[in-house]
Design an enzyme around this catalytic site. Structure first.
Site, PDB file in Angstrom:
ATOM      1  N   LEU A  38     -14.187 -18.668  21.192  1.00  0.00           N
ATOM      2  CA  LEU A  38     -12.925 -18.106  20.680  1.00  0.00           C
ATOM      3  C   LEU A  38     -11.735 -18.799  21.328  1.00  0.00           C
ATOM      4  O   LEU A  38     -11.474 -18.604  22.524  1.00  0.00           O
ATOM      5  CB  LEU A  38     -12.864 -16.601  20.992  1.00  0.00           C
ATOM      6  CG  LEU A  38     -13.859 -15.711  20.247  1.00  0.00           C
ATOM      7  CD1 LEU A  38     -13.929 -14.332  20.887  1.00  0.00           C
ATOM      8  CD2 LEU A  38     -13.489 -15.597  18.771  1.00  0.00           C
ATOM      9  N   GLN A 112     -17.982 -25.026  24.857  1.00  0.00           N
ATOM     10  CA  GLN A 112     -17.932 -25.653  23.525  1.00  0.00           C
ATOM     11  C   GLN A 112     -17.037 -26.890  23.593  1.00  0.00           C
ATOM     12  O   GLN A 112     -15.846 -26.789  23.876  1.00  0.00           O
ATOM     13  CB  GLN A 112     -17.392 -24.681  22.471  1.00  0.00           C
ATOM     14  CG  GLN A 112     -17.607 -25.272  21.067  1.00  0.00           C
ATOM     15  CD  GLN A 112     -16.979 -24.469  19.953  1.00  0.00           C
ATOM     16  OE1 GLN A 112     -15.800 -24.105  20.043  1.00  0.00           O
ATOM     17  NE2 GLN A 112     -17.724 -24.202  18.902  1.00  0.00           N
ATOM     18  N   HIS A 189     -19.098 -28.821  19.141  1.00  0.00           N
ATOM     19  CA  HIS A 189     -18.406 -28.139  18.034  1.00  0.00           C
ATOM     20  C   HIS A 189     -18.503 -29.011  16.783  1.00  0.00           C
ATOM     21  O   HIS A 189     -17.757 -29.968  16.609  1.00  0.00           O
ATOM     22  CB  HIS A 189     -16.948 -27.910  18.418  1.00  0.00           C
ATOM     23  CG  HIS A 189     -16.217 -26.938  17.531  1.00  0.00           C
ATOM     24  ND1 HIS A 189     -16.683 -26.559  16.289  1.00  0.00           N
ATOM     25  CD2 HIS A 189     -15.049 -26.265  17.706  1.00  0.00           C
ATOM     26  CE1 HIS A 189     -15.825 -25.693  15.750  1.00  0.00           C
ATOM     27  NE2 HIS A 189     -14.836 -25.493  16.587  1.00  0.00           N
ATOM     28  N   GLY A 190     -19.436 -28.643  15.917  1.00  0.00           N
ATOM     29  CA  GLY A 190     -19.610 -29.389  14.675  1.00  0.00           C
ATOM     30  C   GLY A 190     -19.204 -28.564  13.462  1.00  0.00           C
ATOM     31  O   GLY A 190     -19.680 -28.813  12.357  1.00  0.00           O
ATOM     32  N   ALA A 191     -18.307 -27.598  13.692  1.00  0.00           N
ATOM     33  CA  ALA A 191     -17.957 -26.653  12.612  1.00  0.00           C
ATOM     34  C   ALA A 191     -16.468 -26.726  12.278  1.00  0.00           C
ATOM     35  O   ALA A 191     -15.700 -27.471  12.910  1.00  0.00           O
ATOM     36  CB  ALA A 191     -18.333 -25.228  13.045  1.00  0.00           C
ATOM     37  N   HIS A 192     -16.096 -25.960  11.245  1.00  0.00           N
ATOM     38  CA  HIS A 192     -14.701 -25.600  10.956  1.00  0.00           C
ATOM     39  C   HIS A 192     -13.717 -26.739  10.731  1.00  0.00           C
ATOM     40  O   HIS A 192     -12.542 -26.621  11.074  1.00  0.00           O
ATOM     41  CB  HIS A 192     -14.163 -24.675  12.072  1.00  0.00           C
ATOM     42  CG  HIS A 192     -14.945 -23.393  12.156  1.00  0.00           C
ATOM     43  ND1 HIS A 192     -15.164 -22.728  13.325  1.00  0.00           N
ATOM     44  CD2 HIS A 192     -15.571 -22.688  11.208  1.00  0.00           C
ATOM     45  CE1 HIS A 192     -15.897 -21.656  13.085  1.00  0.00           C
ATOM     46  NE2 HIS A 192     -16.159 -21.606  11.796  1.00  0.00           N
ATOM     47  N   TYR A 194     -13.261 -29.740  12.000  1.00  0.00           N
ATOM     48  CA  TYR A 194     -12.807 -30.656  13.050  1.00  0.00           C
ATOM     49  C   TYR A 194     -13.583 -31.980  12.967  1.00  0.00           C
ATOM     50  O   TYR A 194     -14.299 -32.217  12.013  1.00  0.00           O
ATOM     51  CB  TYR A 194     -12.899 -29.971  14.426  1.00  0.00           C
ATOM     52  CG  TYR A 194     -12.016 -28.749  14.468  1.00  0.00           C
ATOM     53  CD1 TYR A 194     -10.626 -28.884  14.400  1.00  0.00           C
ATOM     54  CD2 TYR A 194     -12.538 -27.456  14.477  1.00  0.00           C
ATOM     55  CE1 TYR A 194      -9.797 -27.766  14.369  1.00  0.00           C
ATOM     56  CE2 TYR A 194     -11.711 -26.336  14.446  1.00  0.00           C
ATOM     57  CZ  TYR A 194     -10.341 -26.503  14.389  1.00  0.00           C
ATOM     58  OH  TYR A 194      -9.524 -25.414  14.347  1.00  0.00           O
ATOM     59  N   ARG A 241     -22.971 -26.374  17.017  1.00  0.00           N
ATOM     60  CA  ARG A 241     -22.483 -25.380  16.059  1.00  0.00           C
ATOM     61  C   ARG A 241     -22.142 -26.062  14.745  1.00  0.00           C
ATOM     62  O   ARG A 241     -21.459 -27.091  14.732  1.00  0.00           O
ATOM     63  CB  ARG A 241     -21.253 -24.659  16.596  1.00  0.00           C
ATOM     64  CG  ARG A 241     -20.889 -23.468  15.724  1.00  0.00           C
ATOM     65  CD  ARG A 241     -19.787 -22.620  16.313  1.00  0.00           C
ATOM     66  NE  ARG A 241     -20.067 -21.211  16.059  1.00  0.00           N
ATOM     67  CZ  ARG A 241     -19.141 -20.288  15.855  1.00  0.00           C
ATOM     68  NH1 ARG A 241     -17.867 -20.600  15.901  1.00  0.00           N
ATOM     69  NH2 ARG A 241     -19.476 -19.039  15.623  1.00  0.00           N
ATOM     70  N   ARG A 281     -20.847 -16.508   4.368  1.00  0.00           N
ATOM     71  CA  ARG A 281     -19.777 -15.570   3.975  1.00  0.00           C
ATOM     72  C   ARG A 281     -18.452 -15.851   4.701  1.00  0.00           C
ATOM     73  O   ARG A 281     -17.409 -15.345   4.300  1.00  0.00           O
ATOM     74  CB  ARG A 281     -20.217 -14.131   4.214  1.00  0.00           C
ATOM     75  CG  ARG A 281     -20.519 -13.820   5.666  1.00  0.00           C
ATOM     76  CD  ARG A 281     -21.191 -12.467   5.813  1.00  0.00           C
ATOM     77  NE  ARG A 281     -21.638 -12.220   7.174  1.00  0.00           N
ATOM     78  CZ  ARG A 281     -22.536 -11.314   7.491  1.00  0.00           C
ATOM     79  NH1 ARG A 281     -23.083 -10.569   6.559  1.00  0.00           N
ATOM     80  NH2 ARG A 281     -22.888 -11.141   8.758  1.00  0.00           N
ATOM     81  N   GLY A 311     -19.121 -12.235  10.853  1.00  0.00           N
ATOM     82  CA  GLY A 311     -19.037 -10.950  10.163  1.00  0.00           C
ATOM     83  C   GLY A 311     -20.092  -9.942  10.578  1.00  0.00           C
ATOM     84  O   GLY A 311     -20.271  -8.922   9.916  1.00  0.00           O
ATOM     85  N   GLY A 332     -17.601 -12.698  17.453  1.00  0.00           N
ATOM     86  CA  GLY A 332     -16.283 -13.224  17.747  1.00  0.00           C
ATOM     87  C   GLY A 332     -15.276 -12.105  17.937  1.00  0.00           C
ATOM     88  O   GLY A 332     -15.009 -11.650  19.058  1.00  0.00           O
TER      89      GLY A 332
HETATM   90  C1  LIG Z   1      -9.229 -15.879  17.567  1.00  0.00           C
HETATM   91  C2  LIG Z   1     -10.362 -16.737  17.091  1.00  0.00           C
HETATM   92  C3  LIG Z   1     -10.589 -17.937  17.689  1.00  0.00           C
HETATM   93  C4  LIG Z   1     -11.680 -18.741  17.294  1.00  0.00           C
HETATM   94  N1  LIG Z   1     -11.928 -19.903  17.959  1.00  0.00           N
HETATM   95  C5  LIG Z   1     -13.057 -20.611  17.685  1.00  0.00           C
HETATM   96  C6  LIG Z   1     -13.419 -21.740  18.468  1.00  0.00           C
HETATM   97  O1  LIG Z   1     -12.739 -22.108  19.433  1.00  0.00           O
HETATM   98  N2  LIG Z   1     -14.557 -22.396  18.127  1.00  0.00           N
HETATM   99  C7  LIG Z   1     -15.351 -22.020  17.078  1.00  0.00           C
HETATM  100  O2  LIG Z   1     -16.373 -22.654  16.807  1.00  0.00           O
HETATM  101  N3  LIG Z   1     -15.042 -20.922  16.347  1.00  0.00           N
HETATM  102  C8  LIG Z   1     -13.934 -20.212  16.633  1.00  0.00           C
HETATM  103  N4  LIG Z   1     -13.669 -19.058  15.935  1.00  0.00           N
HETATM  104  C9  LIG Z   1     -14.676 -18.544  15.018  1.00  0.00           C
HETATM  105  C10 LIG Z   1     -15.578 -17.531  15.745  1.00  0.00           C
HETATM  106  O3  LIG Z   1     -16.376 -18.153  16.733  1.00  0.00           O
HETATM  107  C11 LIG Z   1     -16.522 -16.790  14.755  1.00  0.00           C
HETATM  108  O4  LIG Z   1     -17.362 -17.717  14.129  1.00  0.00           O
HETATM  109  C12 LIG Z   1     -15.705 -16.026  13.715  1.00  0.00           C
HETATM  110  O5  LIG Z   1     -14.732 -15.212  14.341  1.00  0.00           O
HETATM  111  C13 LIG Z   1     -16.610 -15.134  12.871  1.00  0.00           C
HETATM  112  O6  LIG Z   1     -17.325 -14.245  13.677  1.00  0.00           O
HETATM  113  P1  LIG Z   1     -16.885 -12.682  13.795  1.00  0.00           P
HETATM  114  O7  LIG Z   1     -16.948 -12.130  12.392  1.00  0.00           O
HETATM  115  O8  LIG Z   1     -17.926 -12.104  14.722  1.00  0.00           O
HETATM  116  O9  LIG Z   1     -15.499 -12.664  14.344  1.00  0.00           O
HETATM  117  C14 LIG Z   1     -12.542 -18.297  16.255  1.00  0.00           C
HETATM  118  C15 LIG Z   1     -12.282 -17.074  15.637  1.00  0.00           C
HETATM  119  C16 LIG Z   1     -11.214 -16.299  16.030  1.00  0.00           C
HETATM  120  C17 LIG Z   1     -10.993 -14.969  15.362  1.00  0.00           C
END
Ligand SMILES: Cc1cc2nc3c(=O)[nH]c(=O)nc-3n(C[C@H](O)[C@H](O)[C@H](O)COP(=O)(O)O)c2cc1C
Length: 378
Positions: A38, A112, A189-192, A194, A241, A281, A311, A332
């Protein structure tokens, strides 16, 4: 003498599946509730701060796995304010007391490691240069500045083929630094959207060299990082990830199921500790959309520990473990707002609500270490 067993009472004492022990490689976990990475943007000048000691130790439990926030691997990897780094000696030293505090409570702590790639702008880059990526395609995301549309992200500079090993090496060095700081391992970190996803996903990657085009080519960069990091610190300390289904920062893929499966199978060659996948999702980082896609083929293909995130609550997290759809479940937002989440799940206690407005503020306390524990709620 026969002892009468009350089946009902015994049933009630069974821990929920989330609270059963699990052997994660060399680490003995006491439960399966993982702190998801996070980003909290409270690491001024990219230096982890003392207030993170309290934040992480609040969330640490004996035999519980915590994954630290996305931590930048190099100067060019930055894309947000006040995110921690792990490329300088000062940053490594600053992580040490944070890691020590987690260990003092018996927690297992992974870092991470992250490079933002094109999700950055000139102000975060050395000498105000262009951010780097697999591509030179600019994000189309705009903000209004003085009444006119202004691109928030400048066009990135496409990495030349011969530069790519340098970025792989930055992840390798970051992993070594993380171990030096005391972390038990790293999560790549292989997600989102980046840099790793900027290679993986065909909506972004438009390269014509051996890092673009076919699935095999698009996955090459990620797998080279996995290999370099594993060789440096041992595959038993490495996780990856992935979010094949996510479309965060214009990072969609035309066939996410094939991408996820290819990666899950390819990872087996390296014997890494875990694969951490974000549920379909979660199309974006913080919103949930129900859909029919599933991670099950990837779970079945990958031979190591499989962590799911996205989720989850107490019931469906337990169900995922009970059905063997996942070994561990990362939380998260619920963990952010409930420092004692495992305890609350154990007691089936009510949960604090998270406050989105304080997710990313620089305050060292508010929305960070001031979420109440159960005992402090009168
Ligand atoms: C405030 C915030 C910061 C996040 N930062 C990261 C991060 O640094 N790296 C990452 O892979 N995902 C990050 N995420 C995604 C979370 O790790 C997680 O996958 C996402 O919140 C969904 O899970 P949840 O429904 O349990 O919150 C972030 C999400 C939130 C809400």
């Amino acid at each position: 003498m026969e002892i009468e067993i009350d089946d009902g009472a015994e049933q009630q004492q069974q821990p929920i599946p989330l609270l059963t022990p699990y052997k994660l490689g060399n680490f003995q976990l006491c439960h399966r509730i993982v702190l998801a990475p996070l980003t909290r943007m409270r690491s001024y000048d990219n230096i982890p701060q003392p207030h993170a000691i309290l934040y992480y130790s609040q969330r640490a439990t004996k035999g519980g796995l915590l994954i630290a926030e996305a931590t930048v691997v190099s100067e060019t990897g930055r894309g947000y304010p006040a995110t921690p780094g792990i490329w300088t000696k000062e940053q490594v030293e600053a992580w040490k007391p944070i890691v020590d505090a987690v260990h003092a409570k018996g927690g297992i702590f992974f870092c991470q490691i992250w490079h933002a790639g094109r999700i950055s702008n000139y102000s975060y880059q050395p000498n105000g240069q262009s951010p780097i990526s697999s591509t030179d395609k600019q994000l189309t995301f705009k903000v209004q500045k003085n009444g006119v549309d202004d691109y928030k992200y400048p066009p990135p500079r496409r990495l030349r083929t011969e530069e790519i090993p340098e970025i792989v090496n930055e992840f390798r060095v970051a992993a070594i630094n993380a171990i030096e700081a005391g972390f038990d391992g790293v999560e790549i970190h292989g997600a989102h959207g980046y840099i790793v996803e900027q290679f993986l996903k065909d909506q972004i990657n438009d390269r014509t060299d051996e890092y673009g085009g076919s699935l095999e080519n698009r996955c090459r960069f990620a797998l080279e990082i996995v290999e370099a990091v594993s060789n440096a610190i041992g595959a038993d300390r490495v996780g990856l990830r992935l979010s094949p289904f996510a479309d965060y920062m214009e990072s969609g893929d035309s066939n996410p199921a094939a991408l996820g499966l290819y990666m899950a199978e390819a990872l087996n060659k390296y014997g890494i500790l875990y694969c951490h996948m974000v549920e379909p999702r979660m199309k974006t980082v913080g919103e949930k959309f129900e859909c029919a896609d599933t991670l099950l083929p990837m779970r079945n293909a990958f031979k190591g520990t499989f962590i799911v995130a996205g989720g989850y609550g107490r019931e469906d997290g337990s169900e995922a473990v009970a059905k063997d759809n996942a070994d561990l479940v990362a939380y998260g937002r619920l963990f952010l707002a409930n420092p004692d989440l495992p305890k609350r799940f154990e007691l089936n206690a009510p949960l604090n609500k998270y406050n989105r407005a304080t997710f990313y503020i620089p305050d060292p306390v508010v929305g960070y270490t001031d979420y109440p524990f159960l005992e402090t709620i009168a």
